[in-house]
Design a protein around this motif. Structure first.
Motif, PDB file in Angstrom:
ATOM      1  N   TRP A  49       0.693  -0.950   0.088  1.00 29.71           N
ATOM      2  CA  TRP A  49       0.052   0.171  -0.287  1.00 29.71           C
ATOM      3  C   TRP A  49       0.645   1.134  -0.174  1.00 29.71           C
ATOM      4  O   TRP A  49       1.729   1.361   0.646  1.00 29.71           O
ATOM      5  CB  TRP A  49      -1.063  -0.090   1.166  1.00 29.71           C
ATOM      6  CG  TRP A  49      -2.184  -0.898   0.648  1.00 29.71           C
ATOM      7  CD1 TRP A  49      -1.666  -2.697   2.105  1.00 29.71           C
ATOM      8  CD2 TRP A  49      -3.116  -0.782   1.053  1.00 29.71           C
ATOM      9  NE1 TRP A  49      -3.116  -3.285   1.519  1.00 29.71           N
ATOM     10  CE2 TRP A  49      -3.975  -2.198   1.149  1.00 29.71           C
ATOM     11  CE3 TRP A  49      -4.331  -0.315  -0.289  1.00 29.71           C
ATOM     12  CZ2 TRP A  49      -4.895  -2.450   0.700  1.00 29.71           C
ATOM     13  CZ3 TRP A  49      -5.129  -0.556  -0.709  1.00 29.71           C
ATOM     14  CH2 TRP A  49      -5.590  -1.807  -0.498  1.00 29.71           C
ATOM     15  N   PRO A  50       0.645   1.703  -0.386  1.00 27.05           N
ATOM     16  CA  PRO A  50      -0.808   2.537  -1.582  1.00 27.05           C
ATOM     17  C   PRO A  50      -0.741   1.223  -3.177  1.00 27.05           C
ATOM     18  O   PRO A  50       0.547   1.224  -3.136  1.00 27.05           O
ATOM     19  CB  PRO A  50      -1.085   3.770  -1.460  1.00 27.05           C
ATOM     20  CG  PRO A  50       0.743   3.984  -1.907  1.00 27.05           C
ATOM     21  CD  PRO A  50       1.343   3.480  -0.009  1.00 27.05           C
ATOM     22  N   HIS A  51      -1.982   1.063  -3.934  1.00 26.50           N
ATOM     23  CA  HIS A  51      -1.126   0.222  -4.819  1.00 26.50           C
ATOM     24  C   HIS A  51      -0.611   1.478  -6.175  1.00 26.50           C
ATOM     25  O   HIS A  51      -0.965   2.999  -5.716  1.00 26.50           O
ATOM     26  CB  HIS A  51      -3.181   0.429  -5.531  1.00 26.50           C
ATOM     27  CG  HIS A  51      -3.578  -0.563  -5.114  1.00 26.50           C
ATOM     28  ND1 HIS A  51      -3.013  -1.488  -4.104  1.00 26.50           N
ATOM     29  CD2 HIS A  51      -4.605  -0.626  -4.019  1.00 26.50           C
ATOM     30  CE1 HIS A  51      -4.530  -2.668  -3.353  1.00 26.50           C
ATOM     31  NE2 HIS A  51      -5.129  -1.246  -3.973  1.00 26.50           N
ATOM     32  N   LYS A 175      -1.973   0.986   4.475  1.00 26.21           N
ATOM     33  CA  LYS A 175      -2.929   0.763   4.362  1.00 26.21           C
ATOM     34  C   LYS A 175      -3.724   1.918   5.021  1.00 26.21           C
ATOM     35  O   LYS A 175      -3.814   1.492   6.201  1.00 26.21           O
ATOM     36  CB  LYS A 175      -3.045  -0.196   4.462  1.00 26.21           C
ATOM     37  CG  LYS A 175      -4.689  -0.897   4.419  1.00 26.21           C
ATOM     38  CD  LYS A 175      -4.921  -2.406   4.493  1.00 26.21           C
ATOM     39  CE  LYS A 175      -5.769  -2.765   4.113  1.00 26.21           C
ATOM     40  NZ  LYS A 175      -6.008  -3.749   4.338  1.00 26.21           N
TER      41      LYS A 175
END
Length: 301
Positions: A49-51, A175
């Motif tokens: 995370w993050p993507h 996240k």
């Protein structure tokens, strides 16, 4: 009035985003191709995370390889510190890409913490087309009076200093949870047209919710700024560490003060309709190395 004022409900983000100039030719021994950047990811557990989404307004995960100590990474344009996570088996730079970034080749500068030769690391920014939205608001929120113009400028300069925050300790993970439950009423990157006048893209996520709905911290952090701003209304900024910041605005009330340290999920205020709005909702922005990036990349779908 300035035609370059951002036209979203948190207008300061685009003011701070700097356009990437085209990078000149760099000696092949110093510039690594993007394929090399990601080939090293197998050395350690990748950052989840993050993507990763290497587009304007997205986030790049740049694998730096193993090193005994955390490397120091700075943006090639602006010389801004970049968040680096991982361990000695492999480090990853988590880089926010400004909405104003020009698609194409870009790079960061890496300085080994234990000494050694500095190097450049290349990555590629892919193009992305965001949608457009047309809105009607009070004329005074678009064509500013001299008094409102002066207030806006004071607030813009102040918020530049807020966005420059880079603190430790670094976050243990990235996240997040949404600060409030509700329907997403405005997506990141949306190009806003107010009363027929184009403005810069929307720099956050809008979540529709009734006035008074509790707002919580999306990730553990420290309150570094609160205030009632011309465009944003009642606003709270949270510092999550390492140049990762959250901003929530248009609040009906603020329940925290500067210096408060909040765990994830702790209430910090309530949804409202203060500032430039068309109805009650929460605007949530995320800043990473002073670039506003898409909050959707930090939360489960």
């Amino acid at each position: 009035m300035h035609n370059n004022k951002p036209g979203d409900f948190s207008p300061y983000a685009s003011v701070f985003s700097s356009r990437r100039t085209a990078l000149g030719a760099i000696a092949s021994g110093l510039l690594l191709p993007a394929s090399c950047v990601f080939a090293k990811a197998a050395h350690h557990a990748p950052v989840a995370w993050p993507h990763a989404l290497q587009v304007p307004g997205g986030v790049a995960h740049l694998a730096l390889g193993p090193a005994a100590t955390r490397p120091v990474v700075r943006t090639a344009e602006g010389d801004l510190p970049v968040l680096v996570l991982g361990d000695a088996s492999g480090w990853t730079a988590v880089l926010g890409i400004p909405l104003a970034a020009v698609p194409g080749e870009a790079s960061v500068n890496i300085s080994p913490a234990e000494g050694g030769e500095a190097r450049k690391l290349a990555y590629t920014i892919a193009p992305k087309k965001y949608r457009e939205q047309r809105l009607k608001v009070a004329p005074g929120k678009v064509d500013l009076s001299a008094e409102d113009e002066a207030r806006y400028e004071r607030e813009r300069l102040h918020l530049q200093t807020v966005m420059a925050t880079f603190s430790e300790p670094l976050p243990s993970h990235l996240k997040m949870r949404a600060p409030v439950s509700g329907r997403r009423s405005g997506s990141f990157g949306l190009r806003r047209v107010f009363n027929g006048q184009a403005r810069n893209p929307h720099s956050g996520m809008d979540i529709a919710a009734p006035t008074g709905t509790p707002i919580v911290a999306p990730l553990a952090g420290k309150v570094i700024d609160t205030g009632d701003y011309f465009f944003n209304g009642n606003t709270v900024w949270l510092d999550h560490g390492g140049g990762l910041l959250s901003m929530v605005c248009h609040l009906s009330r603020i329940d925290v003060a500067v210096g408060d340290v909040l765990p994830v999920g702790k209430r910090l205020g309530a949804v409202g309709a203060t500032g430039r709005v068309t109805g009650p909702h929460l605007h949530w922005s995320i800043s990473l190395n002073r670039a506003m990036v898409d909050p959707a990349l930090f939360i489960p779908a």
